[in-house]
Write a protein that holds these residues in place. Structure first.
Motif, PDB file in Angstrom:
ATOM      1  N   LEU A  44      72.418 -25.019  38.220  1.00 19.68           N
ATOM      2  CA  LEU A  44      71.571 -26.204  38.178  1.00 19.68           C
ATOM      3  C   LEU A  44      72.086 -27.054  37.034  1.00 19.68           C
ATOM      4  O   LEU A  44      72.234 -26.569  35.906  1.00 19.68           O
ATOM      5  N   LEU A  45      72.379 -28.321  37.325  1.00 22.66           N
ATOM      6  CA  LEU A  45      72.854 -29.249  36.307  1.00 22.66           C
ATOM      7  C   LEU A  45      71.808 -30.331  36.135  1.00 22.66           C
ATOM      8  O   LEU A  45      71.611 -31.175  37.008  1.00 22.66           O
ATOM      9  N   LEU A  46      71.106 -30.278  35.020  1.00 22.20           N
ATOM     10  CA  LEU A  46      70.089 -31.255  34.667  1.00 22.20           C
ATOM     11  C   LEU A  46      70.807 -32.479  34.105  1.00 22.20           C
ATOM     12  O   LEU A  46      71.551 -32.361  33.126  1.00 22.20           O
ATOM     13  N   VAL A  47      70.622 -33.643  34.728  1.00 23.61           N
ATOM     14  CA  VAL A  47      71.310 -34.859  34.287  1.00 23.61           C
ATOM     15  C   VAL A  47      70.296 -35.837  33.725  1.00 23.61           C
ATOM     16  O   VAL A  47      69.399 -36.300  34.434  1.00 23.61           O
ATOM     17  N   LEU A  71      65.173 -28.128  27.105  1.00 19.46           N
ATOM     18  CA  LEU A  71      64.573 -28.083  28.440  1.00 19.46           C
ATOM     19  C   LEU A  71      65.433 -27.257  29.388  1.00 19.46           C
ATOM     20  O   LEU A  71      64.916 -26.429  30.148  1.00 19.46           O
ATOM     21  N   ALA A  72      66.742 -27.453  29.354  1.00 15.91           N
ATOM     22  CA  ALA A  72      67.640 -26.657  30.199  1.00 15.91           C
ATOM     23  C   ALA A  72      67.484 -25.170  29.887  1.00 15.91           C
ATOM     24  O   ALA A  72      67.433 -24.338  30.801  1.00 15.91           O
ATOM     25  N   ALA A  73      67.384 -24.833  28.606  1.00 19.94           N
ATOM     26  CA  ALA A  73      67.203 -23.428  28.216  1.00 19.94           C
ATOM     27  C   ALA A  73      65.861 -22.885  28.726  1.00 19.94           C
ATOM     28  O   ALA A  73      65.793 -21.745  29.194  1.00 19.94           O
ATOM     29  N   TRP A 108      72.837 -19.927  36.413  1.00 18.20           N
ATOM     30  CA  TRP A 108      72.698 -20.541  35.098  1.00 18.20           C
ATOM     31  C   TRP A 108      72.242 -21.979  35.249  1.00 18.20           C
ATOM     32  O   TRP A 108      72.337 -22.572  36.313  1.00 18.20           O
ATOM     33  N   VAL A 109      71.727 -22.512  34.145  1.00 13.40           N
ATOM     34  CA  VAL A 109      71.232 -23.888  34.080  1.00 13.40           C
ATOM     35  C   VAL A 109      72.003 -24.579  32.971  1.00 13.40           C
ATOM     36  O   VAL A 109      72.120 -24.049  31.863  1.00 13.40           O
ATOM     37  N   ASP A 110      72.518 -25.743  33.288  1.00 13.05           N
ATOM     38  CA  ASP A 110      73.284 -26.510  32.311  1.00 13.05           C
ATOM     39  C   ASP A 110      72.746 -27.933  32.272  1.00 13.05           C
ATOM     40  O   ASP A 110      71.818 -28.271  33.003  1.00 13.05           O
ATOM     41  N   TYR A 111      73.324 -28.768  31.446  1.00 13.24           N
ATOM     42  CA  TYR A 111      72.861 -30.150  31.306  1.00 13.24           C
ATOM     43  C   TYR A 111      74.058 -31.064  31.115  1.00 13.24           C
ATOM     44  O   TYR A 111      75.148 -30.637  30.723  1.00 13.24           O
ATOM     45  N   ASP A 163      82.370 -27.823  33.664  1.00 14.31           N
ATOM     46  CA  ASP A 163      81.910 -26.596  33.009  1.00 14.31           C
ATOM     47  C   ASP A 163      81.323 -25.630  34.032  1.00 14.31           C
ATOM     48  O   ASP A 163      81.598 -24.421  33.992  1.00 14.31           O
ATOM     49  N   CYS A 164      80.542 -26.147  34.972  1.00 12.50           N
ATOM     50  CA  CYS A 164      79.975 -25.295  36.021  1.00 12.50           C
ATOM     51  C   CYS A 164      81.078 -24.692  36.886  1.00 12.50           C
ATOM     52  O   CYS A 164      81.026 -23.508  37.233  1.00 12.50           O
TER      53      CYS A 164
END
Length: 122
Positions: free
Chosen positions: A4-7, A23-25, A37-40, A56-57
């Motif tokens: 999940l990539l939070l933009v 928030l991503a964490a 995993w969750v990234d931003y 990165d993902c």
């Protein structure tokens, strides 16, 4: 592997970027999601950029990246800029499925959240 990539938009104010990281964490620690995993990433001003976030993902082994635009209203960023960046990423990484959720403000839960917040303020 799913990511999940939070933009978010990005800001010159350092606290804003810290909030997105936090928030991503928190999302990553929330039970029930299906992501490995969750990234931003940020649309502008702040790093990592969307292209860097996608890279990165991909480097972590993502086969599917779900992008969640953390924006409250539709506008040029939501309707043009983010889709343009995602299309570039799809062209660069054809082996990875890159999809996008509706932007945050389109979520049906938003009115309930706003009512709850307003009641907490009284």
């Amino acid at each position: 592997m799913d990511a999940l990539l939070l933009v978010a938009h990005g800001s010159r104010h350092p606290g804003s970027s810290d909030e997105i990281r936090a928030l991503a964490a928190k999302i990553a620690q929330t039970p029930g999601h299906q992501f490995d995993w969750v990234d931003y990433a940020f649309l502008e001003i702040t790093e990592p950029s969307i292209s860097e976030g996608v890279l990165d993902c991909v480097r972590k082994g993502a086969k599917h990246i779900t992008v969640l635009p953390y924006f409250l209203a539709t506008g040029r960023h939501v309707s043009v800029d983010i889709p343009t960046e995602l299309e570039k990423a799809r062209q660069e990484y054809p082996q990875v499925r890159i999809t996008s959720t509706p932007y945050l403000g389109a979520a049906k839960e938003i009115p309930d959240i706003l009512v709850r917040l307003s009641q907490e303020a009284t």
